[in-house]
Motif scaffolding. Structure first.
Motif, PDB file in Angstrom:
ATOM      1  N   ARG A 179      74.857  36.713  65.126  1.00  0.00           N
ATOM      2  CA  ARG A 179      74.807  38.172  65.335  1.00  0.00           C
ATOM      3  C   ARG A 179      75.364  38.848  64.080  1.00  0.00           C
ATOM      4  O   ARG A 179      75.911  38.192  63.193  1.00  0.00           O
ATOM      5  CB  ARG A 179      75.611  38.583  66.564  1.00  0.00           C
ATOM      6  CG  ARG A 179      77.085  38.269  66.500  1.00  0.00           C
ATOM      7  CD  ARG A 179      77.790  38.586  67.829  1.00  0.00           C
ATOM      8  NE  ARG A 179      79.157  38.125  67.825  1.00  0.00           N
ATOM      9  CZ  ARG A 179      80.213  38.808  67.366  1.00  0.00           C
ATOM     10  NH1 ARG A 179      80.021  40.031  66.882  1.00  0.00           N
ATOM     11  NH2 ARG A 179      81.416  38.303  67.421  1.00  0.00           N
ATOM     12  N   THR A 180      75.233  40.152  64.028  1.00  0.00           N
ATOM     13  CA  THR A 180      75.701  40.890  62.856  1.00  0.00           C
ATOM     14  C   THR A 180      77.215  41.038  62.883  1.00  0.00           C
ATOM     15  O   THR A 180      77.767  41.728  63.728  1.00  0.00           O
ATOM     16  CB  THR A 180      75.049  42.281  62.787  1.00  0.00           C
ATOM     17  OG1 THR A 180      73.638  42.101  62.690  1.00  0.00           O
ATOM     18  CG2 THR A 180      75.541  43.055  61.584  1.00  0.00           C
ATOM     19  N   ILE A 181      77.856  40.377  61.955  1.00  0.00           N
ATOM     20  CA  ILE A 181      79.304  40.501  61.730  1.00  0.00           C
ATOM     21  C   ILE A 181      79.526  41.484  60.582  1.00  0.00           C
ATOM     22  O   ILE A 181      80.340  42.385  60.680  1.00  0.00           O
ATOM     23  CB  ILE A 181      79.936  39.136  61.389  1.00  0.00           C
ATOM     24  CG1 ILE A 181      79.693  38.119  62.511  1.00  0.00           C
ATOM     25  CG2 ILE A 181      81.418  39.278  61.075  1.00  0.00           C
ATOM     26  CD1 ILE A 181      80.324  38.457  63.848  1.00  0.00           C
ATOM     27  N   LEU A 182      78.781  41.288  59.508  1.00  0.00           N
ATOM     28  CA  LEU A 182      78.807  42.207  58.362  1.00  0.00           C
ATOM     29  C   LEU A 182      77.405  42.788  58.207  1.00  0.00           C
ATOM     30  O   LEU A 182      76.463  42.061  57.897  1.00  0.00           O
ATOM     31  CB  LEU A 182      79.201  41.459  57.083  1.00  0.00           C
ATOM     32  CG  LEU A 182      80.625  40.894  57.028  1.00  0.00           C
ATOM     33  CD1 LEU A 182      80.830  40.100  55.734  1.00  0.00           C
ATOM     34  CD2 LEU A 182      81.663  41.993  57.141  1.00  0.00           C
ATOM     35  N   PRO A 183      77.230  44.085  58.432  1.00  0.00           N
ATOM     36  CA  PRO A 183      75.898  44.676  58.304  1.00  0.00           C
ATOM     37  C   PRO A 183      75.423  44.652  56.850  1.00  0.00           C
ATOM     38  O   PRO A 183      76.186  44.926  55.939  1.00  0.00           O
ATOM     39  CB  PRO A 183      76.090  46.106  58.807  1.00  0.00           C
ATOM     40  CG  PRO A 183      77.536  46.356  58.868  1.00  0.00           C
ATOM     41  CD  PRO A 183      78.245  45.048  58.858  1.00  0.00           C
ATOM     42  N   LEU A 184      74.158  44.298  56.684  1.00  0.00           N
ATOM     43  CA  LEU A 184      73.579  44.178  55.341  1.00  0.00           C
ATOM     44  C   LEU A 184      72.481  45.212  55.100  1.00  0.00           C
ATOM     45  O   LEU A 184      71.911  45.247  54.025  1.00  0.00           O
ATOM     46  CB  LEU A 184      73.013  42.764  55.143  1.00  0.00           C
ATOM     47  CG  LEU A 184      74.008  41.625  55.375  1.00  0.00           C
ATOM     48  CD1 LEU A 184      73.321  40.277  55.223  1.00  0.00           C
ATOM     49  CD2 LEU A 184      75.195  41.757  54.426  1.00  0.00           C
ATOM     50  N   GLY A 185      72.197  46.041  56.106  1.00  0.00           N
ATOM     51  CA  GLY A 185      71.120  47.029  55.950  1.00  0.00           C
ATOM     52  C   GLY A 185      69.766  46.374  55.906  1.00  0.00           C
ATOM     53  O   GLY A 185      68.915  46.749  55.103  1.00  0.00           O
ATOM     54  N   ASP A 186      69.579  45.372  56.771  1.00  0.00           N
ATOM     55  CA  ASP A 186      68.298  44.647  56.799  1.00  0.00           C
ATOM     56  C   ASP A 186      67.147  45.570  57.135  1.00  0.00           C
ATOM     57  O   ASP A 186      67.264  46.449  57.981  1.00  0.00           O
ATOM     58  CB  ASP A 186      68.353  43.511  57.841  1.00  0.00           C
ATOM     59  CG  ASP A 186      69.334  42.418  57.434  1.00  0.00           C
ATOM     60  OD1 ASP A 186      69.535  42.215  56.224  1.00  0.00           O
ATOM     61  OD2 ASP A 186      69.880  41.780  58.341  1.00  0.00           O
TER      62      ASP A 186
END
Length: 188
Positions: A179-186
């Protein structure tokens, strides 16, 4: 082998790039002298580890990753060679304007690579966008012999390197936890 999942080599390359970039730019910003720490990181983590990551991207069929990591790995190896070869008696020290041209060519390459990120995650775009600015500032600082501009480039480089570390850790942790722990702006 058929269905074997390959590991993502990008975090290795991004960490090699990010950590080495921060160290060099701590020097560029005026905090430390250029010393063996930067040289060793440039050879082994910024250079060799990134080349390994690029070759592993080849195995995954990722032309962008192959080109980026092997090229920037070679950048670090050539940069260390530019610093060390004259000390070893293998040529004269680099001319400051020619160094500006060297850095400018890397900036042009990076700008084109930045265009290749426009279909990817925002964080990847930030890494390549800030790296383009870094190379431009470093190139210009060599052409105009501006220590102030070199120090400014150092701060941009610290931010650029930190963003690469964030992206690497986002890819590792997001995959590890599913799951998203650190958002990367995918991009979706």
């Amino acid at each position: 082998m058929g269905n074997t999942k390959l590991a993502n080599p990008a975090p290795l390359g991004l960490m090699g790039f990010g950590m080495t970039t921060i160290l060099l730019n701590l020097h560029n910003a005026g905090f430390f002298e250029l010393d063996v720490i930067i040289l060793a990181m440039g050879i082994f983590y910024g250079g060799i580890a990134q080349i390994f990551a690029g070759l592993l991207e080849y195995k995954k069929g990722n032309t962008f990753g192959l080109t980026a990591f092997t090229s920037y790995g070679a950048f670090w190896l050539t940069l260390v060679a530019i610093w060390l070869l004259p000390k070893m008696g293998a040529g004269a020290a680099a001319d400051t304007h020619f160094m500006g041209a060297y850095l400018g060519l890397w900036g042009i390459f990076t700008l084109f690579m930045f265009f290749g990120t426009l279909t990817g995650a925002r964080m990847l775009q930030f890494v390549f966008g800030s790296l383009t600015v870094l190379f431009a500032l470093l190139s210009i600082s060599h052409f105009v012999a501006s220590e102030t501009l070199a120090h400014t480039a150092g701060w941009v480089g610290i931010i650029c390197g930190a963003s690469a570390i964030y992206l690497a850790m986002g890819e590792v942790l997001n995959e590890q936890f599913g799951r998203t722990i650190l958002p990367l702006g995918d991009k979706k």
